[in-house]
Write a protein that holds these residues in place. Structure first.
Motif, PDB file in Angstrom:
ATOM      1  N   ALA A 130      13.592  -9.887   1.052  1.00  0.00           N
ATOM      2  CA  ALA A 130      12.818  -8.634   0.964  1.00  0.00           C
ATOM      3  C   ALA A 130      11.620  -8.659   1.896  1.00  0.00           C
ATOM      4  CB  ALA A 130      12.352  -8.414  -0.479  1.00  0.00           C
ATOM      5  N   GLN A 131      10.946  -9.817   1.981  1.00  0.00           N
ATOM      6  CA  GLN A 131       9.800  -9.942   2.877  1.00  0.00           C
ATOM      7  C   GLN A 131      10.231  -9.760   4.324  1.00  0.00           C
ATOM      8  OE1 GLN A 131       6.292 -10.702   2.206  1.00  0.00           O
ATOM      9  NE2 GLN A 131       7.052  -9.758   0.314  1.00  0.00           N
ATOM     10  N   MET A 166       0.173   5.677   9.930  1.00  0.00           N
ATOM     11  CA  MET A 166      -0.833   4.670   9.647  1.00  0.00           C
ATOM     12  C   MET A 166      -0.849   4.310   8.167  1.00  0.00           C
ATOM     13  SD  MET A 166      -2.999   2.832  11.251  1.00  0.00           S
ATOM     14  CE  MET A 166      -3.942   1.491  10.529  1.00  0.00           C
ATOM     15  N   LYS A 167      -0.716   5.334   7.350  1.00  0.00           N
ATOM     16  CA  LYS A 167      -0.696   5.091   5.912  1.00  0.00           C
ATOM     17  C   LYS A 167       0.522   4.260   5.508  1.00  0.00           C
ATOM     18  CE  LYS A 167      -0.960   7.544   1.513  1.00  0.00           C
ATOM     19  NZ  LYS A 167      -1.015   8.868   0.843  1.00  0.00           N
ATOM     20  N   GLU A 168       1.675   4.563   6.094  1.00  0.00           N
ATOM     21  CA  GLU A 168       2.907   3.824   5.786  1.00  0.00           C
ATOM     22  C   GLU A 168       2.790   2.367   6.238  1.00  0.00           C
ATOM     23  OE1 GLU A 168       7.671   3.911   6.967  1.00  0.00           O
ATOM     24  OE2 GLU A 168       6.344   5.569   7.545  1.00  0.00           O
ATOM     25  N   ALA A 169       2.206   2.146   7.398  1.00  0.00           N
ATOM     26  CA  ALA A 169       2.062   0.774   7.913  1.00  0.00           C
ATOM     27  C   ALA A 169       1.161  -0.054   7.008  1.00  0.00           C
ATOM     28  CB  ALA A 169       1.509   0.817   9.332  1.00  0.00           C
ATOM     29  N   GLN A 170       0.073   0.532   6.528  1.00  0.00           N
ATOM     30  CA  GLN A 170      -0.823  -0.195   5.647  1.00  0.00           C
ATOM     31  C   GLN A 170      -0.151  -0.543   4.324  1.00  0.00           C
ATOM     32  OE1 GLN A 170      -4.159   2.454   5.454  1.00  0.00           O
ATOM     33  NE2 GLN A 170      -5.138   1.607   7.314  1.00  0.00           N
ATOM     34  N   GLN A 171       0.659   0.376   3.824  1.00  0.00           N
ATOM     35  CA  GLN A 171       1.357   0.090   2.571  1.00  0.00           C
ATOM     36  C   GLN A 171       2.352  -1.065   2.747  1.00  0.00           C
ATOM     37  OE1 GLN A 171       3.095   3.829   1.511  1.00  0.00           O
ATOM     38  NE2 GLN A 171       1.181   4.624   0.588  1.00  0.00           N
ATOM     39  N   ARG A 172       3.107  -1.059   3.824  1.00  0.00           N
ATOM     40  CA  ARG A 172       4.080  -2.138   4.061  1.00  0.00           C
ATOM     41  C   ARG A 172       3.364  -3.483   4.298  1.00  0.00           C
ATOM     42  NH1 ARG A 172       9.070  -0.087   4.446  1.00  0.00           N
ATOM     43  NH2 ARG A 172       9.341   2.084   5.074  1.00  0.00           N
ATOM     44  N   PHE A 173       2.247  -3.436   4.980  1.00  0.00           N
ATOM     45  CA  PHE A 173       1.496  -4.669   5.234  1.00  0.00           C
ATOM     46  C   PHE A 173       1.020  -5.295   3.916  1.00  0.00           C
ATOM     47  CE2 PHE A 173      -2.366  -7.057   6.247  1.00  0.00           C
ATOM     48  CZ  PHE A 173      -1.889  -7.891   7.242  1.00  0.00           C
ATOM     49  N   GLN A 231       2.548  -5.226   1.184  1.00  0.00           N
ATOM     50  CA  GLN A 231       3.700  -5.782   0.466  1.00  0.00           C
ATOM     51  C   GLN A 231       4.124  -7.158   1.010  1.00  0.00           C
ATOM     52  OE1 GLN A 231       6.732  -2.794   0.782  1.00  0.00           O
ATOM     53  NE2 GLN A 231       5.582  -1.273  -0.437  1.00  0.00           N
ATOM     54  N   LEU A 232       3.628  -7.539   2.156  1.00  0.00           N
ATOM     55  CA  LEU A 232       4.027  -8.820   2.761  1.00  0.00           C
ATOM     56  C   LEU A 232       3.210  -9.985   2.170  1.00  0.00           C
ATOM     57  CD1 LEU A 232       4.329  -7.743   6.518  1.00  0.00           C
ATOM     58  CD2 LEU A 232       6.194  -8.136   4.893  1.00  0.00           C
ATOM     59  N   ASP A 233       3.831 -11.179   2.207  1.00  0.00           N
ATOM     60  CA  ASP A 233       3.084 -12.386   1.802  1.00  0.00           C
ATOM     61  C   ASP A 233       2.292 -12.920   2.990  1.00  0.00           C
ATOM     62  OD1 ASP A 233       4.991 -13.472   3.449  1.00  0.00           O
ATOM     63  OD2 ASP A 233       6.186 -14.277   1.805  1.00  0.00           O
ATOM     64  N   ASN A 234       1.536 -13.947   2.768  1.00  0.00           N
ATOM     65  CA  ASN A 234       0.647 -14.460   3.816  1.00  0.00           C
ATOM     66  C   ASN A 234       1.421 -14.968   5.027  1.00  0.00           C
ATOM     67  OD1 ASN A 234      -1.642 -13.895   2.346  1.00  0.00           O
ATOM     68  ND2 ASN A 234      -1.605 -15.882   1.284  1.00  0.00           N
ATOM     69  N   ARG A 235       2.592 -15.578   4.797  1.00  0.00           N
ATOM     70  CA  ARG A 235       3.372 -16.144   5.907  1.00  0.00           C
ATOM     71  C   ARG A 235       3.821 -15.042   6.848  1.00  0.00           C
ATOM     72  NH1 ARG A 235       8.718 -17.310   6.787  1.00  0.00           N
ATOM     73  NH2 ARG A 235       9.313 -16.602   4.717  1.00  0.00           N
ATOM     74  N   LYS A 264       0.780 -13.016   9.023  1.00  0.00           N
ATOM     75  CA  LYS A 264       0.077 -13.623  10.152  1.00  0.00           C
ATOM     76  C   LYS A 264       0.544 -13.070  11.483  1.00  0.00           C
ATOM     77  CE  LYS A 264      -1.056 -17.982   7.832  1.00  0.00           C
ATOM     78  NZ  LYS A 264      -0.887 -19.468   7.845  1.00  0.00           N
ATOM     79  N   SER A 265       1.848 -12.877  11.635  1.00  0.00           N
ATOM     80  CA  SER A 265       2.380 -12.451  12.941  1.00  0.00           C
ATOM     81  C   SER A 265       2.070 -10.981  13.254  1.00  0.00           C
ATOM     82  CB  SER A 265       3.893 -12.691  12.974  1.00  0.00           C
ATOM     83  OG  SER A 265       4.528 -11.934  11.949  1.00  0.00           O
ATOM     84  N   LEU A 266       1.734 -10.184  12.239  1.00  0.00           N
ATOM     85  CA  LEU A 266       1.561  -8.732  12.449  1.00  0.00           C
ATOM     86  C   LEU A 266       0.121  -8.272  12.218  1.00  0.00           C
ATOM     87  CD1 LEU A 266       4.775  -7.527  10.567  1.00  0.00           C
ATOM     88  CD2 LEU A 266       4.455  -7.668  13.040  1.00  0.00           C
ATOM     89  N   GLN A 267      -0.723  -9.159  11.713  1.00  0.00           N
ATOM     90  CA  GLN A 267      -2.068  -8.738  11.329  1.00  0.00           C
ATOM     91  C   GLN A 267      -2.896  -8.289  12.534  1.00  0.00           C
ATOM     92  OE1 GLN A 267      -4.160 -11.695   9.048  1.00  0.00           O
ATOM     93  NE2 GLN A 267      -5.870 -10.319   8.578  1.00  0.00           N
ATOM     94  N   ALA A 268      -2.833  -9.022  13.620  1.00  0.00           N
ATOM     95  CA  ALA A 268      -3.653  -8.704  14.801  1.00  0.00           C
ATOM     96  C   ALA A 268      -3.254  -7.339  15.376  1.00  0.00           C
ATOM     97  CB  ALA A 268      -3.499  -9.800  15.836  1.00  0.00           C
ATOM     98  N   ARG A 269      -1.931  -7.114  15.455  1.00  0.00           N
ATOM     99  CA  ARG A 269      -1.468  -5.844  16.027  1.00  0.00           C
ATOM    100  C   ARG A 269      -1.897  -4.668  15.137  1.00  0.00           C
ATOM    101  NH1 ARG A 269       4.774  -4.001  17.371  1.00  0.00           N
ATOM    102  NH2 ARG A 269       4.204  -2.146  18.622  1.00  0.00           N
TER     103      ARG A 269
END
Length: 835
Positions: A344-345, A375-382, A384-388, A391-396
């Motif tokens: 799921a992640q 933007m709202k959808e991206a924040q919601q999906r972010f 839902q992700l775990d820390n692992r 990391k790869s998407l936080q900067a973008r």
């Protein structure tokens, strides 16, 4: 005079004649004259009374009438105040009857005037009261007060003018409109109160039901059908309780939470009922300890599908199976859960990458409206992700968030002034008196511009714009409500028109119908139908079709009658064209006039076709009457020629008088007699006739002068000569018969009679005898319609003077008086001929 003569005639029958004295004759004549004058005046006044005289004439008769009856009758017909006052003043102390009549009439008139003034004051007061009622803020017993005003108006309505009635009805209309508004507001308040009560009862019922379900025995579940019925009835109840009304957010939230909980419990009960047998079997196997792996998997699937709500007590079978599945599958579930979470992640991360790609493109294109939901959808999906995986998407995401904030700030900076302007325009529009249609259209335009700006994140700005929109549209509500009522009223009118046409078609007899009346019905129906606008399009569709069908039926009968009438008019045109060359012309003209009357009697036709036929018919008739005009012109030319010749004849024989030679007069009369008078104009014909009469009168005057000369000679001879010198044989033979009428009359009486006939005065000594002779002549002439011929009567007197045998009373003085009388008659005849 007639009464006087009758008295004289009667006295002569009953008493021997006597010689009246001069004073008695004058006295009797004066009395009779006054009596006759009074009678004539009485008749004239009676005739005036019967001819509907004016008030001034009646007032004069009431004062100066010759009889009391006339004065009373005239006074009784007086109706105006000023003439009544004048007559009353004149009759006071002189004519008691007239005075009483005028006094009573004035009193009645004043009473009527007072009553009229009171009624007018009452009417004005009621109109003002109705206007005050329309404007008052006191609504207590409003409708009862209006009913009382209308009842009072009904008592004086007949005396009100059209303008006063219109003013009162307008005020009443305003009052009724206000009552309607008050009733509508009251009904709305009652409806809102009832809806609030229904909503409160619905929420209370749902909460109590959920409380009972949570506190109930888990092994004795409620009926699914009963819960389903409860859910549906309460949903319907809530829908009706929230229709067209404002609902508090907390109230709506409480209902939705309770209804969702009830729906979840009901769905779980339905799923439990469907899997009841399997759960019982699994529960028995769990108790016996004989359950295998396959059965555990089945129990797991059933429990997942059942999804029993956590806040409701679970039945014992469900609890037992859940315990077994949880103990046996703890390790497997843990492993499987970890695997599922990882997948799921991974899926969420892939979806977030795709969302960020799209978001990046919209930000580069400066599309704020499309970027905002991404933007709202991206924040919601972010989240839902775990820390692992984060990391790869936080900067973008942080980078794109910064770009989005910049775009948002720029967008707000660009749109906020425009939105403020829209608010100001809407607020200005709310204060402007405009036509409702135009105002509503402008409101829609401003709202469309607001939406085109992408809305506003400033809640206060949005509330300002919405409040201004509501305020601007508020005056339009009444208009659109009235327009809706008008549409319904127009629809009712159109339905009534259809009913009337149905009745007409059901009762009409096309063989004896008034076609012009039917045509007017057709035209009036179309006009009234067109006037009944606007209407609701959908509701009007069936009525319009019915109306069109009815018109077609009437038009079919009218068209058939029009075609027949047009055929009749075409036949009339053909017959009129045949009269152009018809002889004789007088007969052709009479037939043309008859055709015109026949044309008028023809019934309805089509306007355009009738116009063409009328032009042809008029042209044919004009050509027929042009022949008459040509003949008339020819006659006019001939008359002018005849007039010219006649004027020449008149000029030739003009200036002739009685002094002209007799031969000349006779030649002139013969020349004028040869003129054809039938071809002359009226003026010239009158001139010819006048000239002929003048010549004939001149000849008659010459003959009269010759006769008078002969009579004068005979009179002198009879007065001065001897019987042998009177030359009886030289007199006209008819004198002998004329003389016998006055054979015994003295010479003096003959002279007096001649003076009476010619209007000449007699000497004072003969006045008494002259009066007697006049009375005698009046008596003799009674009953004779014709007036005697003065010339013939004079000739009789001359014959009696000249042919009387043994007459010795013919004196020279009497002869001179007789000759003067004859000369006076000749003078009057000459003057009459000259005139």
């Amino acid at each position: 005079m007639a009464a006087f003569i009758q008295k004289l005639f009667k006295s002569r029958k009953t008493a021997p004649p006597r010689q009246p004295e001069k004073a008695d004759v004058h006295k009797s004549t004066s009395v009779a004259s006054r009596e006759n004058t009074t009678e004539i005046q009485r008749q004239e006044q009676l005739e005036l009374l019967r001819s509907q005289p004016g008030q001034s004439e009646l007032a004069k008769l009431a004062v100066e009438g010759v009889t009391a009856a006339i004065r009373l009758d005239a006074a009784g017909q007086l109706t105006e105040q000023q003439p009544l006052q004048q007559v009353q003043k004149a009759a006071k102390g002189r004519d008691k009857g007239v005075y009483q009549i005028t006094r009573q009439a004035l009193q009645a008139l004043r009473e009527r005037q007072a009553n009229d003034a009171a009624r007018k004051s009452r009417i004005a007061s009621l109109i003002q009261q109705s206007r005050d009622q329309a404007a008052t803020e006191d609504t207590k017993l409003y409708e009862a007060r209006l009913d009382a005003l209308q009842d009072q108006w009904n008592q004086v309505q007949a005396d009100a003018t059209a303008e006063q009635a219109q003013a009162f009805l307008e005020a009443v209309h305003q009052c009724k409109a206000r009552i309607k508004d008050m009733n509508r507001v009251r009904q709305e308040q009652e409806r809102h109160q009832e809806q609030a009560r229904q909503r409160a009862e619905t929420i209370d019922l749902l909460k109590q039901t959920l409380k009972d379900l949570r506190a109930g025995d888990p092994d004795s579940l409620p009926s699914v059908s009963a819960l389903d019925a409860l859910q549906k009835t309460q949903e319907t109840r809530w829908l009706e309780a929230t229709r067209d009304t404002q609902v508090d957010r907390q109230e709506q939230k409480a209902y939705e939470q309770s209804m969702q909980a009830l729906k979840g419990y009901l769905a779980a009960c339905r799923r439990l009922a469907q899997n009841r047998d399997t759960l019982e079997t699994l529960s028995q196997q769990v108790s016996a300890g004989t359950i295998d792996q396959h059965q555990r998997d089945t129990a797991k699937e059933i429990l997942k599908a059942l999804d029993w709500p956590a806040d409701f007590p679970k039945p014992a079978d469900v609890t037992a199976v859940e315990t077994l599945v949880g103990q046996a599958a703890g390790r497997i579930a843990s492993t499987a859960k970890a695997t599922a979470v990882s997948e799921a992640q991974k899926t969420i991360a892939e979806e977030l990458k795709a969302t960020l790609d799209t978001l990046e493109k919209t930000l580069e294109a400066k599309q704020f409206g499309e970027s905002k939901p991404l933007m709202k959808e991206a924040q919601q999906r972010f989240q839902q992700l775990d820390n692992r995986h984060r990391k790869s998407l936080q900067a973008r995401l942080q980078l794109l968030s910064g770009q989005f904030r910049d775009l948002s700030d720029w967008q707000g900076f660009a749109t906020e002034p425009k939105q403020v302007t829209l608010c100001e325009q809407m607020e200005y529009l709310a204060d402007q008196p405009m036509e409702p249609e135009a105002k509503a259209e402008r409101i829609k335009e401003l709202q469309a511009e607001w939406r085109a700006l992408g809305g506003s994140s400033d809640r206060a700005l949005w509330n300002r714009f919405k409040a201004a929109s509501d305020a601007a549209f508020e005056p339009c509500k009444a208009y659109f409500e009235a327009k809706s009522d008008l549409k319904q009223a127009n629809l009712n009118t159109r339905q009534a028109i259809c009913q009337q046409l149905d009745t007409f078609l059901a009762n009409v007899d096309w063989t004896s119908v008034d076609w012009k009346g039917a045509e007017r019905i057709h035209q009036t129906a179309r006009q009234e139908w067109k006037s009944a606008w606007p209407v609701d399009f959908r509701a009007n569709r069936a009525v319009q079709k019915h109306f069109d069908d009815l018109l077609k039926q009437i038009e079919a009968a009218l068209d058939q009658e029009r075609e027949q009438n047009e055929a009749r008019k075409r036949d009339i045109v053909q017959r009129a064209e045949q009269l152009i060359a018809h002889e004789p012309l007088a007969e052709a003209m009479e037939k043309a006039k008859a055709l015109q009357s026949e044309w008028q009697s023809v019934g309805i036709t089509r306007h355009r076709e009738d116009r063409k036929l009328w032009q042809a018919f008029r042209k044919a008739c004009d050509r027929t009457f042009e022949r008459r005009d040509a003949q008339r012109s020819a006659r006019q030319q001939a008359s002018e020629q005849a007039d010219a010749a006649a004027r020449d004849t008149l000029a030739t024989w003009s200036g002739l008088t009685a002094a002209s030679p007799e031969s000349t007069l006779r030649d002139a009369r013969q020349a004028l007699a040869k003129v054809d008078a039938s071809a002359l104009s009226a003026a010239v014909r009158d001139a010819i006739n006048a000239s002929q009469r003048a010549i004939s009168q001149a000849l008659n005057t010459q003959a009269l002068e010759a006769r008078l000369t002969h009579w004068q000679d005979a009179i002198q001879a009879a007065a001065t000569g001897t019987p042998e010198t009177r030359a009886v044989d030289e007199q006209p033979p008819e004198w002998a018969a004329m003389a016998r009428e006055y054979s015994d009359v003295p010479a003096a009486d003959l002279v007096i009679r001649a003076e009476i006939l010619t209007g000449q005065p007699s000497p004072d000594a003969d006045q008494t005898r002259r009066m007697e002779i006049q009375v005698q002549r009046l008596t003799e002439s009674m009953g004779q319609p014709d007036q005697p011929d003065t010339s013939r009567e004079l000739e009789k007197l001359v014959a009696a003077w000249c042919l009387a045998e043994g007459a010795h009373d013919r004196t020279a003085a009497l002869a001179d008086r007789l000759i003067q009388a004859l000369q006076a008659e000749a003078t009057s005849k000459g003057s009459a001929d000259g005139d």
